[in-house]
Scaffold this motif. Sequence first.
Motif, PDB file in Angstrom:
ATOM      1  N   THR A  39       7.650   5.141   4.377  1.00  0.00           N
ATOM      2  CA  THR A  39       6.736   4.980   5.514  1.00  0.00           C
ATOM      3  C   THR A  39       6.989   6.080   6.540  1.00  0.00           C
ATOM      4  O   THR A  39       6.054   6.652   7.097  1.00  0.00           O
ATOM      5  N   GLU A  43       4.211   8.714   7.776  1.00  0.00           N
ATOM      6  CA  GLU A  43       3.804   8.832   9.179  1.00  0.00           C
ATOM      7  C   GLU A  43       3.932  10.268   9.677  1.00  0.00           C
ATOM      8  O   GLU A  43       3.090  10.750  10.412  1.00  0.00           O
ATOM      9  N   ARG A  74      -5.781   5.265  10.769  1.00  0.00           N
ATOM     10  CA  ARG A  74      -5.075   4.309   9.926  1.00  0.00           C
ATOM     11  C   ARG A  74      -6.066   3.356   9.321  1.00  0.00           C
ATOM     12  O   ARG A  74      -6.966   2.886  10.020  1.00  0.00           O
ATOM     13  N   ASP A  76      -6.620   0.174   8.934  1.00  0.00           N
ATOM     14  CA  ASP A  76      -6.144  -1.142   9.360  1.00  0.00           C
ATOM     15  C   ASP A  76      -7.224  -1.787  10.208  1.00  0.00           C
ATOM     16  O   ASP A  76      -8.252  -1.173  10.493  1.00  0.00           O
TER      17      ASP A  76
ATOM     18  N   PRO B 145       9.604   2.140  11.172  1.00  0.00           N
ATOM     19  CA  PRO B 145       8.461   2.633  11.956  1.00  0.00           C
ATOM     20  C   PRO B 145       8.242   1.857  13.239  1.00  0.00           C
ATOM     21  O   PRO B 145       8.533   0.657  13.320  1.00  0.00           O
ATOM     22  N   SER B 147       6.007   0.014  15.944  1.00  0.00           N
ATOM     23  CA  SER B 147       4.680  -0.573  16.072  1.00  0.00           C
ATOM     24  C   SER B 147       4.629  -1.247  17.428  1.00  0.00           C
ATOM     25  O   SER B 147       5.568  -1.944  17.821  1.00  0.00           O
ATOM     26  N   GLY B 148       3.558  -0.974  18.144  1.00  0.00           N
ATOM     27  CA  GLY B 148       3.448  -1.479  19.512  1.00  0.00           C
ATOM     28  C   GLY B 148       4.534  -0.912  20.413  1.00  0.00           C
ATOM     29  O   GLY B 148       5.001  -1.590  21.313  1.00  0.00           O
ATOM     30  N   SER B 151      10.568  -0.445  17.696  1.00  0.00           N
ATOM     31  CA  SER B 151      11.017  -0.456  16.315  1.00  0.00           C
ATOM     32  C   SER B 151      12.207  -1.405  16.245  1.00  0.00           C
ATOM     33  O   SER B 151      13.138  -1.286  17.039  1.00  0.00           O
TER      34      SER B 151
END
Lengths: 182, 401
Positions: A39, A43, A74, A76, B145, B147-148, B151
Motif C-alpha cells: 500500500t 500510494e 482513488r 472509493d 497508510p 487515513s483521515g 496512521s
Amino acid sequence: MSTAKVKNNPHAGLPGARHRWRFHLSALLLFIPVASGSTFFHEEALFFGYAGLGEGKPAKMAIGPWQVEIAEYRVDVPATAGSSKTFAIRWDPGIADRIKASYLKIAQPHTPRTAGALLSGGHFRQTADVLIPDEIKPEDLLWMTVEAWDGSVHHANIPIYEVSSTTSAWLRRQPPKIVTQP
Amino acid sequence: MATTGQAKKKKKGTRLWLIVHSWLALPLWVLIFFVCLTGTIATVSQELVWLVNPDVRAFPPRPDAVPLTYDAILEAIREAKPDVAVSYISRLAMPYFALDVLADFPDGTSRLLFVNPYTGEIQGTGGFFEFRYFVRALHGWLLVPFSGGASWGWYIVSGLSVPLLGSLVSGIVIYKKFWRAYLNPRIRLRSGARIFWGDFHRLIGIWSIPFIAIIAVTASWFLIQHALTHNNVTISTARLTPPLASPNISYSDNKKPRWVSLDRAVNAVSEVFPGFTADFISLPGSAAGHIAVSGRSAYPLIFGNASVDPYSGKVLITRGLSDRSWLELVTESMRPLHTGDFAGLWLKLVYFFFGLLFTMMVFSGMMIWLKRTAQATVELARDVKADRAISTTSSVREATK
C-alpha cells in the motif's frame, strides 16, 4: 523430614519464568510493515504520478477549444454525503501554460466565484477535493470551469458515473432523502 | 535490627523496580529493537544515499567557487529540460550535496532532479522510491497508510515512548549510585555471558541517559501531537495564508505571466529575517498560490517561513521566532531534537553513534533476561531436585524404621 532449604525463586515476578519464548512473539509485529509495504509503495506511485492520473480510468473531456483528462484519484466512495472526493486532471503541455485556473463542482456553476474547488498541484497534473453535496443524485454531472489567461471562461461537464462508477453505484444504494419543508 | 529491616525494605523496593523495568520493554522487545535500528539508520539516511548514488554528490569545482543563485538554477534547468516545470528547490544544509529539485513532467509524473549547485547541471533523476522517506516511514509509522490524517502505525511507534520513559526512570532508580560508574567503568569479559551483558547494559545505559531522555520526551510529544491532529486540535498561532485575489492581467500571447525572480523573493525575505539562508523555495501550485520561502535563521531548530506574491514580489506573510508562542517554540523544536538534523554532519554522527548504543541497549537487556531466567530456572530445578532427593531418603528411612 526435609532439612535442605529451598531457595526463594530469584525470578519470581520477573517476566517469562516458564514461557520465555512468548516474549519473542513481538517479532510478529514486524509483519505490520511487511503487510503495509505494498500500500505504501502504491500510494507513493500515485502521489508522484507514476500510477497514472489516479486509481480510476481517466476520461477525456472537451472544454472550450481544449481537451482535458480527468480521473478519480482513488476508487472509493465518499464517507458520507457532505464529505469530499478527490479528482485529478491533466493538461497537455501546449495547453497548461494558457490556463489560469480551473475548478470542479458537482452542480452547475454560474460565476467563477462559485465554480467550486480550485485545482492545484503540479503544472500538468492537478487535484481538487470536490464537495459531495447533500442533495446529490446518481445521474448528476461533474462540472469543470476553466479561466484562461486570455480572459475567456469555459464550462464543460461529465456524468459522475463516467469518472466514478463507484460513487454513482454508492448513490444508487443510498436511501431516498426525506425532505422536510419548512 | 532497625537498619536491617530498612535494608530489607529497600531491597524489596529495588526488586519491585527491577520487575517493572523488565516488564516494560521485554514483551515488545523485537518491535522496540526494530524502531531503534530504523531510527538510527534514518539519522544518516541522506549520507547513505550520498555514498551509494554519485548523482547526489556535488563538489565545488574550485575551492573558491560560489553556488549559483536560484534564478540561475531555474535558467539552467529550463535550458536542459525546457518541457518540465519546477515545483520546488531544496538546498540541503550539508556541503557536497546536489540540490533536490522537484519537477513536473508533461506525462503527469513528478520527479526529483539532482542539480549541481555550482554548474546547474542535472546530474540525475529520482523515481518515486526515495530511500530517505522510506526509512523515515518505516521508523515513524511502520508504513501504515494515513487515513483521515492519522496512521495507527504512528500511534504504535510513538506509544513506545511510554515504556521508554518508564525504562529510563526505573533503570536509574535500580542502578544505585550509578554516577560512580562514570569514573570506574567496568565490563567483565570473562565471567560469563550474564555478567558481560549486565555490565554492558549498565555502562552504555549511564552514558546514554541524556540521549534516551531526548528521544523519549520528543517521541512522547509525537504521540500527543498525533492525537491532537487526529482530533483536529491545533496549538498553532499561524494565520492561514489567504489565497491571492486572482490577478487581473491578460497577456497578448495568452500565456501565463512570468513570476518574479526567485532571487528577488529571497532577498525580500532575507530583509525580514536576520541571518536567513533560503533552504527551500516552492513555486505556486495554482494562480492563487504564493512563492513560499523557508530556511534557517539565528535559532537553528526552527525555520523561518515567508510567502511572497509571485506577481508583485511583495512579501505577504512572514513567520519567524517572534511570531511563535513559547509553546510552539518548544514543540516545534521537538522534531529536530529527535532527528539531530540541525547542526551539521558531526551531530548526525553523534546521534547515529548513540542510536547504535541505544539499539544495543534493547538487545543487551533482552540477553540479560534470557541468561538470568535460564540461570534461575536451572538453579531452581537443582534445588527442587536436591530437596526431593533428601525428602525421599528421609521418608524411606522413616518407613524402614
